[in-house]
Write a protein that holds these residues in place. Structure first.
Motif, short mmCIF file in Angstrom:
data_model
loop_
_atom_site.label_atom_id
_atom_site.label_comp_id
_atom_site.label_asym_id
_atom_site.label_seq_id
_atom_site.Cartn_x
_atom_site.Cartn_y
_atom_site.Cartn_z
N SER A 130 0.83 -1.21 0.00
CA SER A 130 0.00 0.00 0.00
C SER A 130 0.86 1.26 0.00
CB SER A 130 -0.92 0.02 1.22
OG SER A 130 -0.17 -0.03 2.42
N LEU A 131 1.96 1.24 0.77
CA LEU A 131 2.88 2.39 0.81
C LEU A 131 3.61 2.55 -0.51
CD1 LEU A 131 4.46 2.15 4.39
CD2 LEU A 131 2.93 3.92 3.56
N ILE A 132 4.02 1.42 -1.09
CA ILE A 132 4.72 1.47 -2.38
C ILE A 132 3.81 2.05 -3.46
CG2 ILE A 132 5.68 0.01 -4.23
CD1 ILE A 132 6.70 -1.86 -1.92
N GLY A 133 2.53 1.72 -3.38
CA GLY A 133 1.56 2.20 -4.37
C GLY A 133 1.19 3.66 -4.21
N ILE A 134 1.26 4.17 -2.97
CA ILE A 134 0.80 5.54 -2.72
C ILE A 134 1.88 6.59 -2.98
CG2 ILE A 134 1.37 5.76 -0.24
CD1 ILE A 134 -1.37 7.04 0.14
N PHE A 135 3.16 6.22 -2.89
CA PHE A 135 4.22 7.24 -3.01
C PHE A 135 4.24 7.94 -4.37
CE2 PHE A 135 8.51 8.88 -3.57
CZ PHE A 135 8.67 9.59 -2.40
N PRO A 136 4.18 7.21 -5.52
CA PRO A 136 4.13 7.92 -6.81
C PRO A 136 2.90 8.83 -6.93
CG PRO A 136 4.68 5.61 -7.15
CD PRO A 136 4.27 5.74 -5.72
N MET A 137 1.78 8.42 -6.31
CA MET A 137 0.58 9.27 -6.30
C MET A 137 0.86 10.59 -5.57
SD MET A 137 -2.33 6.44 -5.44
CE MET A 137 -3.61 7.67 -5.16
N ILE A 138 1.52 10.48 -4.41
CA ILE A 138 1.89 11.68 -3.64
C ILE A 138 2.78 12.58 -4.49
CG2 ILE A 138 3.24 12.52 -1.66
CD1 ILE A 138 2.25 10.05 -0.11
N CYS A 139 3.70 11.96 -5.24
CA CYS A 139 4.65 12.72 -6.07
C CYS A 139 3.93 13.53 -7.15
CB CYS A 139 5.68 11.79 -6.70
SG CYS A 139 6.87 11.13 -5.52
N TYR A 140 3.00 12.89 -7.89
CA TYR A 140 2.36 13.67 -8.96
C TYR A 140 1.36 14.69 -8.41
CZ TYR A 140 -1.37 9.96 -9.33
OH TYR A 140 -2.37 9.06 -9.12
N TYR A 141 0.80 14.44 -7.23
CA TYR A 141 -0.06 15.46 -6.60
C TYR A 141 0.77 16.66 -6.13
CZ TYR A 141 -4.70 13.33 -6.60
OH TYR A 141 -5.93 12.86 -6.98
N ILE A 142 1.97 16.39 -5.63
CA ILE A 142 2.87 17.48 -5.21
C ILE A 142 3.22 18.36 -6.41
CG2 ILE A 142 5.25 18.00 -4.46
CD1 ILE A 142 5.00 15.64 -2.50
N ILE A 143 3.58 17.73 -7.53
CA ILE A 143 3.93 18.48 -8.75
C ILE A 143 2.75 19.32 -9.22
CG2 ILE A 143 4.67 18.30 -11.16
CD1 ILE A 143 6.07 15.63 -10.35
N LEU A 144 1.56 18.74 -9.19
CA LEU A 144 0.35 19.47 -9.61
C LEU A 144 0.06 20.65 -8.69
CD1 LEU A 144 -1.99 16.47 -10.48
CD2 LEU A 144 -1.21 18.20 -12.08
N ALA A 145 0.15 20.43 -7.38
CA ALA A 145 -0.15 21.49 -6.42
C ALA A 145 0.85 22.64 -6.52
CB ALA A 145 -0.16 20.92 -5.00
N VAL A 146 2.12 22.29 -6.62
CA VAL A 146 3.18 23.32 -6.72
C VAL A 146 3.03 24.11 -8.01
CG1 VAL A 146 5.68 23.66 -7.00
CG2 VAL A 146 4.84 22.12 -5.22
N SER A 147 2.74 23.42 -9.12
CA SER A 147 2.60 24.11 -10.42
C SER A 147 1.37 25.02 -10.44
CB SER A 147 2.52 23.10 -11.56
OG SER A 147 1.44 22.21 -11.38
#
Length: 401
Positions: free
Chosen positions: A50-67
């Motif tokens: 579950s943690l392995i699956g959620i980390f890339p999701m966190i990454c693309y949400y961070i990029i979207l929020a920052v942009s």
């Protein structure tokens, strides 16, 4: 030993000479990298799926929020079509990966080129849209960007692309291009979108490489954003946000800088789309609807408009919460909760009295209060001790007399 000490002293000297903004940026980057290292250790030792699956999701949400924060926080405009730029970047990069799957055998090189393609396409589309809509401001800009997002989604819902025998066929009617063609050769299939991308990057999925790739893209995004904000162009953008008339009177080309930041924001959203589609191995146009753009906006508002570190923290928390066992039952009410929270936050942060309360409750003020109380306590103790000493001296003098 002396060389090590000299190197350490020089680094400490450089850090001291940095301005406040550079120190904050370095601290944010350090915290992100530290979080990644801790996460990597936990997943290596515990191997939690579950943690392995959620980390890339966190990454693309961070990029979207920052942009998106570049447009909302630093330019001061409201954009409701951010998901559309992610969508364009996702499908263009996925298309590149599927077409060149056999030509470029190296997965790392192919993915790197896919990132470049997705980022460039997102940026170009952003500049084209921006050149048309950035003459508008406020609510009008928000409505037009919202409409643009829906147009992109509708187009992709009816788009069919096939790559067969070295030929690329594009149509808005299914049977004209898909008839007699194998499923493997269909790249985009209308409302079904793009599928079977997992087979192109089997090793990446098997080795959980997307955790590392996600982290790299987040760091690249932060470096680009921090350098832009602290550059001359970034200061010009903030000047436009603070006082448009004064900025124009100072000779700042408003259209140029608004278009620049809109293009940069769109390009980074396209980059997030690349990570999204390659990690999931598929994407449907319906995923990039109006609700998704609102979700990104909620992250920006909750993290603090204009705060990059806040966007990172909010993106991480709001991505993790729906997957946790505590909040899984409330997933169907997620958008309703987000909407209520967004309204409350907007009312709360713009109220002068609420601003004062927030200032008083800020971590910085609380720490200062603690230190102030400690200082006052020490001063009182010193004063009492000095008075006691004076009393002892006076008593001794009287006894001597």
């Amino acid at each position: 030993m002396s060389k090590t000490n000299t190197a350490g002293n020089s680094l400490a000297g450089k850090f001291k000479n940095m301005n406040k903004a550079s120190k904050n940026n370095m601290l944010t980057l350090s915290l992100v990298i530290l979080f990644f290292v801790i996460f990597k250790i936990i997943t290596t030792v515990g191997s939690s799926e579950s943690l392995i699956g959620i980390f890339p999701m966190i990454c693309y949400y961070i990029i979207l929020a920052v942009s998106l924060n570049l447009v909302v926080g630093f330019l001061g405009e409201l954009s409701l079509g951010h998901a559309a730029f992610m969508c364009v970047g996702a499908f263009s990069s996925g298309m590149f990966s599927k077409i060149f799957a056999d030509t470029i055998s190296n997965d790392w090189l192919r993915f790197l080129l896919a990132v470049v393609v997705g980022t460039l396409v997102g940026g170009i589309v952003g500049i084209l849209v921006g050149s048309l809509v950035l003459r508008l401001r406020g609510d009008y800009l928000a409505v037009v960007t919202l409409a643009f997002g829906e147009v992109i989604r509708s187009l992709l819902n009816n788009l069919y692309i096939v790559f067969n025998d070295g030929k690329l066929k594009v149509s808005f009617i299914e049977n004209t291009v898909t008839e007699g063609v194998s499923v493997e050769n269909v790249i985009i299939k209308g409302a079904t979108g793009m599928t079977k991308l997992v087979s192109v990057y089997k090793d990446f999925h098997r080795n959980n490489t997307f955790i590392i790739l996600g982290m790299i893209l987040v760091v690249v995004t932060l470096l680009i954003v921090f350098n832009f904000i602290n550059s001359r162009s970034g200061r010009a953008v903030m000047a436009i946000r603070d006082n448009r008339i004064a900025a124009e009177a100072s000779g700042i080309n408003i259209t140029k800088y608004r278009l620049m930041i809109y293009g940069l924001s769109s390009a980074l959203a396209g980059m997030a789309g690349v990570l999204y589609i390659h990690f999931l191995g598929m994407a449907e146009p319906v995923s990039f609807d109006y609700n998704f753009s609102i979700e990104i906006l909620v992250i920006v508002v909750l993290g603090g408009i204009g705060s990059i570190r806040g966007s990172i923290i909010a993106a991480a928390i709001l991505t993790w919460l729906p997957t946790s066992s505590l909040f899984m039952n409330f997933d169907k009410y997620r958008m309703l909760i987000y909407s209520i929270v967004l309204i409350v936050m907007m009312l709360f942060t713009w109220n002068p009295k609420c601003k004062e309360i927030l200032k008083k409750l800020s971590v910085k003020n609380l720490i200062l209060k603690i230190f102030k109380k400690k200082k006052e306590t020490v001063e009182e103790t010193v004063e009492v001790e000095s008075k006691t000493a004076e009393t002892v001296v006076e008593t001794a003098d009287k006894e001597v007399q």
